[in-house]
Write a protein that holds these residues in place. Structure first.
Motif, PDB file in Angstrom:
ATOM      1  N   LEU B 484       0.825  -1.201   0.000  1.00 33.33           N
ATOM      2  CA  LEU B 484       0.000   0.000   0.000  1.00 33.33           C
ATOM      3  C   LEU B 484       0.861   1.255   0.000  1.00 33.33           C
ATOM      4  CD1 LEU B 484      -2.687  -1.048   2.643  1.00 33.33           C
ATOM      5  CD2 LEU B 484      -2.641  -1.491   0.180  1.00 33.33           C
ATOM      6  N   ASN B 485       0.294   2.341  -0.506  1.00 32.61           N
ATOM      7  CA  ASN B 485       0.990   3.629  -0.407  1.00 32.61           C
ATOM      8  C   ASN B 485       0.682   4.273   0.950  1.00 32.61           C
ATOM      9  OD1 ASN B 485      -1.561   4.811  -0.646  1.00 32.61           O
ATOM     10  ND2 ASN B 485      -1.387   4.925  -2.885  1.00 32.61           N
ATOM     11  N   SER B 486       1.213   5.437   1.179  1.00 32.38           N
ATOM     12  CA  SER B 486       1.089   6.031   2.520  1.00 32.38           C
ATOM     13  C   SER B 486      -0.365   6.369   2.856  1.00 32.38           C
ATOM     14  CB  SER B 486       1.957   7.282   2.602  1.00 32.38           C
ATOM     15  OG  SER B 486       1.608   8.138   1.528  1.00 32.38           O
ATOM     16  N   ALA B 487      -1.177   6.565   1.825  1.00 30.32           N
ATOM     17  CA  ALA B 487      -2.588   6.875   2.089  1.00 30.32           C
ATOM     18  C   ALA B 487      -3.429   5.615   2.239  1.00 30.32           C
ATOM     19  CB  ALA B 487      -3.142   7.739   0.961  1.00 30.32           C
ATOM     20  N   GLY B 488      -2.794   4.452   2.135  1.00 29.02           N
ATOM     21  CA  GLY B 488      -3.558   3.201   2.268  1.00 29.02           C
ATOM     22  C   GLY B 488      -4.055   2.669   0.934  1.00 29.02           C
ATOM     23  N   GLY B 489      -3.832   3.413  -0.155  1.00 33.89           N
ATOM     24  CA  GLY B 489      -4.233   2.946  -1.486  1.00 33.89           C
ATOM     25  C   GLY B 489      -3.285   1.862  -1.983  1.00 33.89           C
TER      26      GLY B 489
END
Lengths: 181, 762
Positions: B484-489
């Protein structure tokens, strides 16, 4: 031992008395509207009306039919005029159509005894299997046929079979009554 | 016979412009593709038969002196409504009165080749990525030529309208031009100033019936390019016309292959033993022949058929023959299937699709992984495999529902030693199919029996044979891995899917006439992009990879309504839901954030959640989502489902579909409803275990198929669209299981990672 009435005609089948009614209808009487789908009463494609009851014809022998009145899809009406048949076309129920004779017979028997069936009564009466997924439309068509039976609605969705060319030409300008004239 | 000259392969549209020179260069560059002069496009004449007073205009149209317009449908009607849809396109373009339209099944001819499905299928086999465009173009052109020359008239891949709208429209436009030319000749007018409407040619105040013009019109030479009718004020296209096949389907008169009745006809039932390299070892001939009504026994090395005066007597006699089968090799079982899938998932696979750099993106990051398992799925149409065959002199006639008529006829000819020209195939409607009619064993068996006993014969498989001997849609096991990326995506996603190389098997059975077990063995280990179709995410995920891990499960497998998308959508849409939950996001907004590149699908998803009253995916809401794109169409589904003391209760399905322009919205709606219920069946059942080489289920009720009482409330909406039509027959299927699984997670907090959902948790 195997004398009974099929679609208002007396019949005697010279077959093994243990033969399920389904196969007498299909293979001896050539009433092929009644379908084989499982032979175990699960699918309901072979449902016919016997003395006013919806019966899986694969589960009843011709001996057991002795003296009874059997009605198949071919005998439901002569001209597709039965309210269930009309409602079935009006609601565009059939897809492949294979299970539909059994569905229509089950619905016709249900409505004969009850012209205002509840959802639960429809669920209980319609235990046939349809793989195309016509269920939502079947419920709607049964309700619609019920309205017709109660005199609240009229439908003319399915044309009768065997329309004469002259009659067709009277209704449809593009058709020529007699091409040679 | 005059009329337009149908050419296939020379159409400007859809065919890359290749000169002979570029073809040769392309062929060499493609790695020695053997392209002979014989693949050059050629002209084919329609092989239709005209009744008295009927005139053949082209491969899709005949018009009678009485004014009837016969449309020719080159696809198998299996409930999808194709025998209304293609006539509707033709009637609209020619300007006919709908009440004058008649329908005939097409004879086998190269003119009706489904080049689209062959091209799509081949592209799925061998992804275009990495191949220079011109090579891909030439390969695709060669495939289409092959499809034409072999009259590959496949009905598959929701392709009927996508493939045949153009040819039907062109054929109608050409016939219309001929009718106008004939009318103009009689009026001494310019034909291009004529118009058509309701079965008449019009000019000024004058009008003439199609029927009065047909004989003369068929003798004119059509324009070089089709001249299309200006859109009518009351077009038939887009109207909710009643299906033409309905009247016959409500009075029992619609004939299926088993309803053919011929003089002197007899009835046969068959036993084929376990899957695998199976031979009949012994039968109790004395007991079998003594069975009442029994007439003949036909012994084949792989099966035994009893023939009697009615089907029930034949089937009963088979019990008394008590055939014993012998199967070489290890028998198929559910345990062996599961072990093969697990093993394949752990082994190396083929990378079928990729974007970005998954390895780089995942390195040193926390990986989230989940495994999913999907059971084999049975077609279980209500009509079992059925065919009727009759020998007449040196000719053979066969009535059967088939999705590949030319290949079916070729297989019959090969098995009976007859020339293909001596075999007449009558294409019948199918009682369901769901791709079961891509297999034509029953037609071959009926032909062999008819030849053996020299009498017309009807062969129907029993329900138990249908369950045991119909190759199912393949089982599959997937490992989904994401970072995941830092935003949770989702930053990176790997979908590893262990599944047999089904499409190699299907091709080998269909085009090389291989028995199921031989085709299965021959397919082992082959990369099959079609077996993981639909796994490449529609979402904007910067790095992703789709791997096919070929599994040797021993069990022959088949195409099925929705094919691979029916499990790949389950994997992706459940896993995305898991990641949304992990990120603490609403499953709707989590998806929407990744759908910027797919506005049509995003629109479906927003509309479905608005119509369905989406509550934000809160725990206890019992609402679940899934969305998917396939065959040029898009669907979003919102399901409401919960566990009760009566088991899984699916209360509501709300679907929004963008399938482009709709020929007949009523039929489109039927197809989506039907697809959803087919998907529901696969979510809760439609499967069997295997033991000792055979299915453990023998009866229909063991398959757990839903009935009317288990049918949820269904709401279907279509997005208004002018896009070219997308496929519609299958797209309802894949979204159902993930939407229900996601709803059950919302309701209970428990994640079910296997299909059917009713099975033991994985």
């Amino acid at each position: 031992m195997t004398k009974f009435s099929v679609n208002d005609r007396p019949v005697e089948y010279r077959m093994d008395p243990d033969t399920p009614l389904l196969w007498a209808l299909r293979d001896a009487s050539n009433l092929t509207g009644t379908k084989y789908g499982c032979g175990t009463g699960d699918c309901g494609a072979c449902t016919v009306d016997i003395d006013g009851e919806a019966i899986r014809s694969c589960l009843v022998t011709i001996a057991e039919c002795e003296g009874r009145l059997v009605t198949t899809i071919e005998g439901l009406s002569r001209d597709r005029s039965h309210p269930v048949q009309q409602a079935w076309v009006a609601e565009q129920v059939p897809q492949c159509g294979f299970c539909q004779s059994g569905m229509i017979m089950a619905a016709a028997v249900l409505l004969r005894g009850n012209s205002s069936p509840s959802d639960a009564e429809i669920d209980a009466a319609m235990t046939n299997i349809c793989r195309c997924g016509t269920y939502p439309r079947i419920r709607a068509a049964i309700r619609r046929a019920a309205r017709v039976l109660r005199g609240e609605e009229r439908i003319a969705a399915a044309p009768p079979p065997g329309i004469r060319p002259e009659d067709a030409a009277r209704a449809v300008p593009a058709l020529h009554p007699s091409p040679d004239s | 016979m005059a009329g337009i000259r149908d050419t296939v392969g020379t159409r400007a549209r859809g065919t890359p412009r290749v000169t002979r020179r570029s073809l040769l260069i392309g062929a060499t560059a493609a790695g020695g593709l053997a392209v002979a002069w014989s693949v050059w496009p050629r002209e084919y004449q329609p092989n239709l038969t005209a009744a008295e007073g009927e005139h053949i205009f082209n491969a899709f149209l005949k018009i009678g002196d009485d004014g009837h317009v016969s449309t020719i449908v080159p696809q198998c009607e299996m409930g999808q409504g194709v025998s209304t849809l293609l006539p509707q396109i033709i009637a609209d373009e020619i300007g006919a009165d709908w009440r004058t339209i008649a329908v005939e099944s097409a004879p086998i001819s190269p003119l009706y080749a489904n080049t689209l499905v062959v091209d799509e299928d081949s592209a799925a086999f061998m992804p275009r990525a990495g191949v220079p465009d011109f090579v891909a173009d030439v390969r695709s052109w060669v495939r289409r030529e092959w499809a034409v020359r072999h009259a590959v008239m496949l009905t598959a891949n929701s392709s009927s309208v996508r493939m045949f709208e153009g040819p039907c429209r062109d054929a109608a436009a050409q016939a219309r031009a001929l009718l106008m030319m004939e009318a103009a000749r009689r009026w001494d007018a310019d034909w291009t100033e004529c118009d058509t409407q309701d079965g008449f040619v019009l000019h000024g105040g004058k009008r003439l019936r199609f029927g009065d013009l047909a004989a003369g019109a068929a003798k004119h030479e059509p324009p070089a390019q089709p001249v299309y009718r200006a859109s009518s004020t009351d077009p038939l296209y887009g109207k909710e016309l009643t299906r033409l096949d309905l009247p016959a389907k409500v009075d029992g008169s619609a004939n299926f292959a088993g309803d053919i009745r011929l003089p002197d006809m007899v009835y046969a039932s068959i036993r084929q033993g376990p899957f695998g390299a199976t031979r009949v070892k012994s039968i109790d001939k004395r007991a079998g022949l003594a069975s009442p009504g029994m007439l003949y026994v036909v012994e084949h090395e792989r099966w035994i058929a009893a023939v009697a005066r009615n089907w029930w007597a034949a089937n009963r006699a088979l019990d008394r023959f008590a055939p014993v089968f012998e199967t070489a090799g290890e028998p198929i079982s559910s345990e062996r299937i599961d072990a093969a899938l697990t093993r394949a998932l752990a082994a190396d696979g083929w990378r079928i699709a990729r974007a970005g750099d998954v390895e780089g993106a995942m390195e040193g990051r926390t990986q989230i992984a989940a495994e999913y398992l999907v059971a084999p799925a049975l077609h279980a149409p209500v009509e079992t495999r059925t065919a009727t065959a009759a020998i007449e002199g040196d000719r053979l006639r066969v009535w059967v529902a088939t999705q590949a008529p030319a290949q079916c006829r070729a297989a019959i000819a090969r098995a009976t030693g007859l020339a293909e020209q001596a075999v007449t195939l009558f294409p019948m409607m199918a009682g369901g199919s769901f791709d079961a009619c891509l297999d034509h064993n029953v037609a071959v068996q009926a032909a062999i029996i008819a030849r053996e006993i020299k009498r017309p014969v009807h062969l129907a498989w029993s329900r138990a044979e249908e369950i045991m001997r119909g190759p199912p849609r393949a089982p599959a096991r997937a490992k989904m891995i994401a970072t995941l990326n830092s935003a949770g995506g989702i930053d990176a996603l790997v979908s590893r899917i262990a599944v047999p190389s089904t499409n190699h098997e299907v091709r080998a059975r269909l085009f090389d006439n291989m028995p199921g077990d031989v085709a299965q063995r021959a397919s082992v280990g082959k990369p099959d992009a079609a077996a993981v179709e639909g796994a490449a995410p529609t979402y904007a995920i910067p790095h992703y990879a789709v791997d096919h891990c070929p599994a040797d499960i021993g069990l022959p497998t088949a195409r099925w309504r929705g094919n691979a998308d029916s499990y790949t959508a389950f994997f992706t849409e459940c896993f995305v839901d898991e990641l949304a939950a992990r990120a603490g996001s609403d499953p709707l907004s989590y998806r929407m954030a990744m759908l910027g590149g797919s506005p049509l699908l995003a629109h479906c998803l927003l509309t479905a959640t608005t119509l369905g009253g989406w509550e934000g995916g809160l725990p206890g809401s019992a609402q679940g989502l899934a969305c998917h794109s396939m065959r040029g169409s898009h669907i979003a589904l919102m399901a409401t489902a919960r566990q009760s003391d009566k088991g899984l209760q699916v209360e509501q399905l709300v679907a929004v579909v963008d399938a482009g322009r709709l020929v007949n919205p009523a039929i489109a709606r039927q197809q989506i409803e039907g697809g959803l219920i087919f998907g529901l069946a696969a979510a809760v059942g439609a499967t069997t275990d295997y033991e000792g080489g055979v299915a453990t289920a023998r009866k229909l009720h063991q398959l757990g198929l839903p009935k009317l009482s288990q049918s949820p409330e269904i709401l279907v909406e279509f997005v208004d669209s002018d896009r070219d039509p997308g496929g519609i027959g299958e797209i309802g299927v894949p979204v159902v299981a993930p939407a229900i699984a996601n709803a059950m997670f919302a309701a209970t907090g428990r994640r079910i990672r296997r299909l059917p959902l009713s099975g033991q948790p994985l």
